[in-house]
Structures are given as structure tokens and as C-alpha cells.
Design an enzyme around this catalytic site. Structure first.
Site, short mmCIF file in Angstrom:
data_model
loop_
_atom_site.label_atom_id
_atom_site.label_comp_id
_atom_site.label_asym_id
_atom_site.label_seq_id
_atom_site.Cartn_x
_atom_site.Cartn_y
_atom_site.Cartn_z
N GLY A 1 0.80 -1.22 0.00
CA GLY A 1 0.00 0.00 0.00
C GLY A 1 0.84 1.27 0.00
N GLY B 1 7.86 16.81 -36.97
CA GLY B 1 6.81 16.91 -35.96
C GLY B 1 7.35 17.45 -34.64
CB ALA B 2 10.61 17.03 -32.96
C1 HXC Z 1 2.97 -5.14 11.18
C2 HXC Z 1 5.20 -5.04 10.72
C3 HXC Z 1 4.93 -4.97 9.33
C4 HXC Z 1 3.57 -4.97 8.92
C5 HXC Z 1 7.05 -4.91 9.59
N1 HXC Z 1 6.52 -5.01 10.83
N2 HXC Z 1 6.09 -4.90 8.66
N3 HXC Z 1 4.21 -5.14 11.62
N4 HXC Z 1 2.63 -5.05 9.88
N5 HXC Z 1 3.25 -4.88 7.64
C6 HXC Z 1 7.24 -5.06 12.11
C7 HXC Z 1 7.96 -6.36 12.34
O1 HXC Z 1 7.11 -7.28 12.93
C8 HXC Z 1 9.07 -5.92 13.27
O2 HXC Z 1 8.56 -5.77 14.56
C9 HXC Z 1 9.39 -4.54 12.79
O3 HXC Z 1 8.26 -4.09 12.05
C10 HXC Z 1 10.60 -4.49 11.86
O4 HXC Z 1 10.42 -5.45 10.84
P1 HXC Z 1 11.56 -6.46 10.43
O5 HXC Z 1 10.94 -7.48 9.55
O6 HXC Z 1 12.28 -6.93 11.65
O7 HXC Z 1 12.54 -5.50 9.66
P2 HXC Z 1 13.36 -5.76 8.32
O8 HXC Z 1 14.09 -7.07 8.43
O9 HXC Z 1 14.12 -4.53 8.08
O10 HXC Z 1 12.28 -5.94 7.16
C11 HXC Z 1 11.44 -4.87 6.83
C12 HXC Z 1 10.34 -5.34 5.83
C13 HXC Z 1 9.62 -6.58 6.44
C14 HXC Z 1 10.99 -5.73 4.51
C15 HXC Z 1 9.40 -4.17 5.61
O11 HXC Z 1 9.24 -6.27 7.79
C16 HXC Z 1 8.42 -6.98 5.68
O12 HXC Z 1 8.51 -7.64 4.62
N6 HXC Z 1 7.24 -6.61 6.19
C17 HXC Z 1 5.98 -7.03 5.61
C18 HXC Z 1 5.74 -6.29 4.35
C19 HXC Z 1 4.38 -6.59 3.79
O13 HXC Z 1 4.17 -7.65 3.19
N7 HXC Z 1 3.41 -5.69 4.08
C20 HXC Z 1 2.04 -5.86 3.67
C21 HXC Z 1 1.96 -5.35 2.26
S1 HXC Z 1 0.37 -5.53 1.62
P3 HXC Z 1 9.44 -5.93 15.88
O14 HXC Z 1 8.48 -5.82 16.99
O15 HXC Z 1 10.09 -7.27 15.77
O16 HXC Z 1 10.42 -4.81 15.85
C22 HXC Z 1 -0.23 -4.02 1.64
C23 HXC Z 1 -1.61 -3.99 1.13
C24 HXC Z 1 -2.13 -2.60 0.84
O17 HXC Z 1 0.37 -3.08 2.02
C25 HXC Z 1 -2.55 -2.53 -0.56
C26 HXC Z 1 -3.29 -1.26 -0.83
C27 HXC Z 1 -3.41 -1.00 -2.30
#
Ligand code: HXC
Length: 510
Positions: free
Chosen positions: A170, A404-405
Site C-alpha cells: 500500500g 513533428g518535433a
Molecule cells: C505489522 C510489521 C509490518 C507490517 C514490519 N513489521 N512490517 N508489523 N505489519 N506490515 C514489524 C515487524 O514485525 C518488526 O517488529 C518490525 O516491524 C521491523 O520489521 P523487520 O521485519 O524486523 O525489519 P526488516 O528485516 O528490516 O524488514 C522490513 C520489511 C519486512 C521488509 C518491511 O518487515 C516486511 O517484509 N514486512 C511485511 C511487508 C508486507 O508484506 N506488508 C504488507 C503489504 S500488503 P518488531 O516488533 O520485531 O520490531 C499491503 C496492502 C495494501 O500493504 C494494498 C493497498 C493497495
């Protein structure tokens, strides 16, 4: 009373601590600043007024009721940049990975609404993991609210997105609907679906950097308008950009005190264009020599380098510059260059920024790759953008304006207010070689005849005077006098008013 004040201070301190010391340290170790540190750098010192610092999420699933952090992963508020009001929201990666919950979205929406009410620019600093997974559809609904406001604000207030960490799901679509996206090299990336999903669906193995790093988006996809080496440089450049931008679509451009005289002539420009028509020269030299104090903010520098776009100032007032770049692909117009310039022209027009166009274009790029890629529609975007522009348009043809440009590059016929040419200009349907080979095909076996025909064509057509005789060119000007001539034209056009027929909206060839 003291107790209450102490309690307030304690709650504020807790909110400012975000996700805690350890997560802040990790953030720093990765070369990233925290949300609040970023805001400090972006805004004038002590000008930031934070809102909604105590907002917490309302989720009760997956143990979330036990994990509440004041602010809920985004810092929002307003302040000033060189004295001018700017709204900001900065995702706090140390709090739930900056992920978007219902209440987090509510904070962004509040800032968007305030920015629209105040008619002031809004900057979003992204460093986040997308939708808050624990919240499900409540988070998706929140994104929708943000997206809708991005669109309503488009063309009313400038919207800038700065990607300073992960940005997926998102989080990519809101930036995509704003005016500008900038990224930080090595620490930021943007994609709709990350490397793991890509591997599952397509079997492709790719790193986050290869999939959506700054170099990908600044050079290949054109999603990003620029990339910087680190958070500090990026935020300082955002301050510079904001100085060029109007507050809104009816404020007019900012006026800064110019240190540079409008009448300044640049004798070196008289020899900028080489005698050999096939030899390149750097059009940026012309831009840098005509703008105030040589200060030019280039956009999309690494993408479609055959056209240059960006902001400069003339007499202290923001001016958009569009220029073919003879150094790259001879300045030809291809799909990428047309799209890049079209978007810039539309931004300028939406925000009443006058446009100066420097033309040295041998035409549109021929070939199957371009035609299959939709050159007709992409080229039409630029033609459409210039033709619908109602802002002052001043055009200077420095050398080639072929085919054309010629029409597309802000010619008189599509709305140019002042169309000037340097004496070196060549305005024709095509270059001499191509033209002679077509109209004197019968003489092709005789090199002497062809040479004579070519000379004849060059003398007759490859000059600015045929166009000037028809009034398509208002004047043939000395290159050295370009800045004063532009300054006078732009000053005269300040009150330009053009009425277009009423309609719901146009149908730009997207
Ligand atoms: C809740 C989240 C989160 C999420 C990360 N965290 N993403 N919590 N919802 N989407 C939290 C983790 O649990 C962790 O908490 C902290 O944030 C840091 O994340 P890490 O994974 O430890 O960090 P890192 O290794 O740097 O990786 C970052 C990341 C990864 C690549 C962003 O966290 C990730 O892949 N997150 C999920 C991404 C995702 O799939 N999001 C949903 C997308 S769908 P703690 O407590 O351990 O610190 C979407 C739909 C909307 O957005 C569409 C609308 C059009």
C-alpha cells in the site's frame, strides 16, 4: 499542577522514544535517521508543530492490545521551510515497522485535509512495511482514504514523496499519485510485491535492491525523480526543491530576491553551438548560464537524458525549463523523453509556473522498438501537455527543429507566446541529407549533383528565416542576449490569461 505537567512531559517523552532505544540504534546502524530526526532536518529549526502525538491503535487481535506505542508509527504535523508553511508526515520504522493501521492512516488523512485547507505543500517521508498485518481490512480502508485525498489534492497543492527505507504494498501507491518521488541510495526500495512473492509467483530470484532500489527507479522505471546518497543530503535537497514550488495552484510562484541582473548577457553563448551540425554540445550549459545565479534543480536527471527538465529562476521567480539534450541520442524525442517532459509540463501548468523551452531536436526516434512501445501515444502526451498549457510559454530554438518535433516543442502553433531562434537555428521538415535523398532521388547516382542540391537545400531551408518570414518565429536573437530576452518576455507575460472551453476534464492520451 506540577504533577500534571510532569505527566504530560513523561507522555511526550514516551512518544518521542518511538519503538525504543534498541530499534533506534538499529535504524542508525543501517545508515537511516529516525522519523523525528528527518523532520528536524527538513523543517526550519524549531518550527515543527507535531499533531496527534498520543494517538494509539485500537486493534485487539494477535495480542496487539498489549502493544501500544504513542504515535502509532507515523509522526505528523506542520512547520516551515525557509519561512513557508509545509505539512509533513514521516513513517516511524521503529514502531511496528512504520506499518499503516486504521489510526495511523487517520493521522495522515488529518494532515492531508489540513494541508488542503491551508493550501500548502505536503511532504511524506516513507520508511515502512505496508499495511499493518494484524489489522487486515481496517488498514486497507485507511490506505484508500489516503489515496483518494492524494488525487483530490493533485494539481491543487504540491505533494512530494521521499522514500527513505522499505516501501511496499500500500505504501507505493500513495507516492505514485504525488507530484515527485525521491529516494535514498542503498537504504530505500519500492515495489508492489517483494522478492519473496516474486520468487513464488515467477520463480525469479532478485534482491530488493535489484527489484526496486534507487538506481532502478531513477534510471529505468522513471518512478523516482531523483536519488541521493543519504538521508541528510536528500532532505537538504528537498528544502531546495520546496523553495522553487508555489504553495498552491493559485498562489503564484514564490519570489526570492534575485542577486543576478535580468540584463546580464553571456557572450560565451555566441559560440555554444558548434559549426558542425552533427557535433553535440551541452544544453545544460545554456540553462545554467541563463538562470539566476546558475541555480537549476534538475528532475529525472538519470532517466531519458536526451531531454532535460527542471526548475530555475528568472528575476527571482520560478521558471520551468524543458530542453532537448544534443549530448544524448542527439536530443531526439523518444517515448521516455516525451513522457518525462509531458509530466513536467503538466506540473508547471497546474501550478502556474511559466515554461521556457530550448529546442535542438532532430525529430522523433524511428524504429520498431519505439513504435511497438507506443511512441505515437507517448509523443502525443507531450504535444497534448504543451497544447493545453495556459502558462507563459517562451521557446528558443538553438539549432535543429525538424519535423513533428518542431511542432511539439512549444511551437507558436500550439500556444508558444514568444518563439525565438538563434541565428544557428535550422527549422525544416527534416535534415538536408534525408530531404535531398527523397526529393532528388533521380540524382542519387551523381555525387556532384547531390552535393549541389544539398547546399541549395541547406541555404534555403536550414535557417531560422523562413519561419521568421512567416512570423512563426518572433525574432532571431543573439545567443548572448538570451537571458535578457527571456526576462522581458516572462515579465510581460506575468498576467497571461487564457480561457479554455468548459469541460469535466480532458482526455490526455495516457
Ligand atoms: C505489522 C510489521 C509490518 C507490517 C514490519 N513489521 N512490517 N508489523 N505489519 N506490515 C514489524 C515487524 O514485525 C518488526 O517488529 C518490525 O516491524 C521491523 O520489521 P523487520 O521485519 O524486523 O525489519 P526488516 O528485516 O528490516 O524488514 C522490513 C520489511 C519486512 C521488509 C518491511 O518487515 C516486511 O517484509 N514486512 C511485511 C511487508 C508486507 O508484506 N506488508 C504488507 C503489504 S500488503 P518488531 O516488533 O520485531 O520490531 C499491503 C496492502 C495494501 O500493504 C494494498 C493497498 C493497495
Amino acid at each position: 499542577m506540577k504533577d500534571i505537567i510532569d505527566k504530560l512531559e513523561a507522555r511526550r517523552a514516551a512518544a518521542r522514544a518511538g519503538g525504543g532505544k534498541a530499534r533506534i540504534e538499529t535504524q542508525h546502524k543501517r545508515g537511516k535517521l529516525t522519523a523525528r530526526e528527518r523532520i528536524e532536518l527538513l523543517m526550519d529549526r524549531s518550527s515543527f508543530e507535531e499533531l496527534d502525538m498520543f494517538v494509539e491503535h485500537r486493534s485487539g487481535d494477535f495480542g496487539m492490545e498489549k502493544q501500544k506505542i504513542a504515535g502509532d508509527g507515523v509522526v505528523t504535523g506542520y512547520g516551515t521551510v525557509n519561512g513557508r508553511t509545509v505539512f509533513v508526515f514521516a513513517k516511524d520504522f521503529t514502531v511496528f515497522g512504520g506499518s499503516l493501521s486504521e489510526t495511523h492512516a487517520g493521522k495522515i488523512v488529518k494532515i492531508q485535509d489540513l494541508a488542503m485547507r491551508a493550501r500548502a505543500p505536503i511532504v511524506g517521508l516513507f520508511d515502512a512495511g505496508g499495511a499493518r498485518i494484524q489489522e487486515g481490512v481496517a488498514a486497507l480502508g485507511g490506505y484508500g482514504e489516503v489515496f483518494k485525498r492524494n488525487v483530490i489534492a493533485s494539481g491543487v497543492i504540491p505533494q512530494i514523496s521521499v522514500i527513505m527505507g522499505p516501501c511496499a504494498g500500500g505504501d507505493v501507491y500513495s507516492p505514485a499519485m504525488t507530484d515527485f518521488i525521491f529516494m535514498v541510495r542503498d537504504t530505500s526500495y519500492m515495489f508492489v510485491t517483494g522478492p519473496d512473492v516474486v520468487k513464488t509467483v515467477t520463480n525469479e530470484i532478485v534482491t530488493a535492491e535489484e527489484l526496486g532500489g534507487a538506481s532502478v527507479h531513477a534510471q529505468k522505471s522513471s518512478i523516482a525523480d531523483g536519488a541521493y546518497d543519504n538521508d541528510v543530503e536528500c532532505l537538504l535537497q528537498m528544502r531546495r526543491l520546496i523553495d522553487f514550488l508555489p504553495a498552491n495552484n493559485s498562489s503564484g510562484v514564490p519570489q526570492w530576491p534575485p542577486l543576478d541582473k535580468a540584463e546580464r548577457e553571456e557572450p560565451s553563448l555566441d559560440t555554444l553551438v558548434p559549426d558542425n551540425p552533427n557535433k553535440p554540445y551541452d544544453i545544460k550549459e545554456l540553462i545554467l548560464k541563463v538562470v539566476d545565479e546558475g541555480d537549476f534543480f534538475e528532475l529525472s536527471e538519470a532517466f531519458a537524458r536526451n531531454i532535460v527538465v527542471g526548475f530555475g529562476r528568472i528575476e527571482g521567480r520560478t521558471t520551468g525549463f524543458v530542453a532537448n539534450q544534443p549530448m544524448v541520442l542527439a536530443g531526439v524525442l523518444d517515448s521516455d523523453a516525451s513522457r518525462k517532459a509531458a509530466r513536467f509540463v503538466r506540473f508547471c501548468d497546474a501550478f502556474n509556473i511559466p515554461i521556457v523551452t530550448f529546442v535542438d531536436v532532430p525529430g522523433f526516434l524511428p524504429g520498431t522498438a519505439q513504435e511497438y512501445g507506443g511512441l505515437i501515444k507517448h509523443g502525443a502526451k507531450l504535444l497534448f501537455a504543451y497544447s493545453q498549457a495556459t502558462v507563459p510559454l517562451v521557446t528558443v530554438i538553438t539549432r535543429k527543429a525538424f519535423g513533428g518535433a518542431y511542432d511539439v516543442m512549444a511551437s507558436k502553433h500550439i500556444g508558444g507566446d514568444f518563439n525565438y531562434a538563434w541565428p544557428t537555428a535550422q527549422i525544416a521538415v527534416m535534415g538536408a541529407k534525408g530531404a535531398v535523398e527523397i526529393i532528388f532521388r533521380a540524382d542519387l547516382g551523381d555525387p556532384d549533383k547531390i552535393a549541389a542540391r544539398t547546399r541549395e537545400y541547406e541555404e534555403r531551408f536550414l535557417s531560422p528565416f523562413i519561419a521568421a518570414e512567416r512570423g512563426y518565429i518572433d525574432d532571431v536573437i543573439m545567443p548572448r542576449a538570451t537571458r535578457p530576452r527571456l526576462a522581458r518576455a516572462l515579465a510581460m507575460l506575468r498576467g497571461k490569461t487564457v480561457e479554455l472551453p468548459g469541460r469535466k476534464h480532458d482526455n490526455l492520451p495516457v
